[in-house]
Design a protein around this motif. Structure first.
Motif, PDB file in Angstrom:
ATOM      1  N   GLY A 203      67.607  25.604  45.560  1.00 22.18           N
ATOM      2  CA  GLY A 203      67.896  26.957  46.016  1.00 22.18           C
ATOM      3  C   GLY A 203      67.431  27.249  47.426  1.00 22.18           C
ATOM      4  N   TYR A 204      68.219  28.061  48.102  1.00 15.48           N
ATOM      5  CA  TYR A 204      67.874  28.589  49.432  1.00 15.48           C
ATOM      6  C   TYR A 204      67.855  30.101  49.329  1.00 15.48           C
ATOM      7  CZ  TYR A 204      68.670  30.323  54.177  1.00 15.48           C
ATOM      8  OH  TYR A 204      68.573  31.030  55.362  1.00 15.48           O
ATOM      9  N   VAL A 205      66.841  30.741  49.934  1.00 20.70           N
ATOM     10  CA  VAL A 205      66.764  32.197  50.002  1.00 20.70           C
ATOM     11  C   VAL A 205      66.522  32.582  51.455  1.00 20.70           C
ATOM     12  CG1 VAL A 205      65.482  34.274  49.336  1.00 20.70           C
ATOM     13  CG2 VAL A 205      65.873  32.467  47.660  1.00 20.70           C
ATOM     14  N   GLY A 206      67.361  33.454  51.989  1.00 15.23           N
ATOM     15  CA  GLY A 206      67.153  33.901  53.358  1.00 15.23           C
ATOM     16  C   GLY A 206      68.403  34.512  53.940  1.00 15.23           C
ATOM     17  N   ARG A 207      68.215  35.168  55.059  1.00 12.14           N
ATOM     18  CA  ARG A 207      69.345  35.742  55.763  1.00 12.14           C
ATOM     19  C   ARG A 207      70.225  34.616  56.289  1.00 12.14           C
ATOM     20  NH1 ARG A 207      70.025  38.214  61.092  1.00 12.14           N
ATOM     21  NH2 ARG A 207      71.514  39.941  60.934  1.00 12.14           N
ATOM     22  N   LEU A 208      71.533  34.806  56.206  1.00 11.55           N
ATOM     23  CA  LEU A 208      72.460  33.822  56.749  1.00 11.55           C
ATOM     24  C   LEU A 208      72.797  34.245  58.166  1.00 11.55           C
ATOM     25  CD1 LEU A 208      74.758  33.187  53.650  1.00 11.55           C
ATOM     26  CD2 LEU A 208      72.717  31.954  54.378  1.00 11.55           C
TER      27      LEU A 208
END
Length: 392
Positions: A203-208
């Motif tokens: 998983g990746y979490v963050g603003r794109l």
């Protein structure tokens, strides 16, 4: 004590600066201190808890409100008569507040959170990089103390001639982000939908956004048994989708609160891609959730990951991001390794509650107040300080 918090970002805008400011305000209220908030006009609430929120003129830059210098800022500081001014990620608004505090001999702290110079470099504005550091130096050297979130940030600021400096990290909600969330029905249903019985969830979490470099995730293409999950949105959403086209990826969009905590709990591995993080809050949230982390050997993550113990730091300059692919492949292939690193990650953040981190901040307040009092005791009183003491 009385604290004037001047922040370049506040509710309803949600980002790292807003989140940390809210945590500080919550803690100040619990500890019985008084505070006001000064922020660019962007539809903020009139109060946050018992604290008054004052909005000052602003203009929008790429949908982000930028506070303008205004006489209102000086009036608010004069009327509130703070013991200390706290400038969160100061730019135009925070810079004015720090200059006003210095003129009035009010102790001040500046919190460095945004890598403006890195932004100019990434956007190939090298002609602006020296100017950006000149502005940052001018603003932060107006404060009695600058707090930086990582050793990498402190090194950059020292090289730019900024000081004095102290390291002040960020807290993490150890109850919201917890390994037990893996057992909840919400997380289990999410894992079932992602076919976690057959796949390892990365998983990746963050603003794109360009600075997050989420397109790097394309280097994970064709890793056997991997399902990718991307949590977040932003201006680079379409670019990231194009880069990951054809890969087993689920775009979850922007999540917050309990939904975000359950998303972390559904991951087997957490991956971070950007090299411009002054800290890296999502890494702490993943660790608190009992998830091993892979992130670049750059900026804030260097302090947050013990390579080989609770995750891996990849070389962001490796050709084709081969190093990122290598470490993710290692974790995808070894469930025992994931379990050991996830447990080590949770242990790593147990002393980083927001309560402890904010008490540390209050200690910095007390330090600059004491130092200012020592200076003033050796100096003849100004007309301003005499008038202020009479009003108090």
């Amino acid at each position: 004590m009385r604290v004037a918090v001047v922040t370049e970002s506040f509710l309803p805008t949600v980002n790292g600066v807003t989140n940390s400011v809210c945590k500080v305000l919550d803690h100040l209220e619990r500890r019985g201190h008084e505070a006001i908030v000064i922020t660019p006009a962007a539809g903020s609430p009139k109060h946050y808890g018992s604290f008054r929120v004052h909005q000052v003129p602003a203009f929008a830059y790429r949908q982000f409100p930028v506070g303008l210098p205004s006489p209102q800022v000086q009036r608010l500081i004069d009327d509130f008569a703070p013991d200390v001014v706290h400038a969160a990620s100061p730019f135009l608004l925070g810079g004015q507040a720090l200059f006003a505090a210095k003129l009035r001999r009010v102790p001040s702290i500046a919190v460095f959170q945004t890598d403006v110079a890195g932004y100019t470099k990434r956007n190939r504005l090298r002609a602006m990089e020296d100017f950006a550091w000149w502005v940052i130096r001018l603003i932060h050297n107006s404060a009695d103390l600058t707090l930086a979130p990582s050793s990498a940030s402190i090194a950059d600021l020292e090289d730019a001639g900024i000081g004095p400096l102290e390291r002040w990290g960020r807290g993490v909600d150890l109850e919201r982000y917890h390994p037990r969330n893996k057992l909840t029905g919400t997380s289990q249903r999410l894992r079932k939908r992602l076919r976690a019985d057959e796949n390892v969830i990365v998983g990746y979490v963050g603003r794109l956004a360009p600075e997050k470099q989420a397109e790097r995730l394309a280097s994970l293409r064709d890793i056997p048994g991997m399902q990718l999950v991307v949590v977040g949105d932003g201006p680079s959403t379409e670019s990231v989708k194009r880069a990951l086209k054809g890969m087993p990826v689920h775009f979850a969009g922007r999540l917050s609160g309990a939904d975000l905590a359950h998303a972390y709990a559904s991951f087997d591995v957490f991956v971070h891609t950007g090299t411009e993080e002054t800290f890296g809050q999502t890494l702490q949230e993943a660790h608190a959730s009992g998830v091993p982390v892979v992130a670049p050997y750059a900026g804030g993550p260097i302090d947050l990951i013990d390579h080989g113990t609770d995750g891996y730091l990849f070389n962001p300059r490796s050709e084709g991001d081969a190093d990122l692919r290598h470490w993710i492949s290692e974790l995808v292939a070894d469930s025992d390794l994931r379990a050991r690193m996830g447990e080590a990650g949770r242990r790593r953040v147990l002393d980083r509650s927001w309560e402890r981190i904010c008490d540390e901040l209050i200690g910095h307040y007390e330090l600059v107040i004491a130092e200012r009092q020592a200076i003033e005791s050796r100096r003849p009183a100004s007309r301003f300080s005499t008038a202020l003491s009479r009003r108090q």
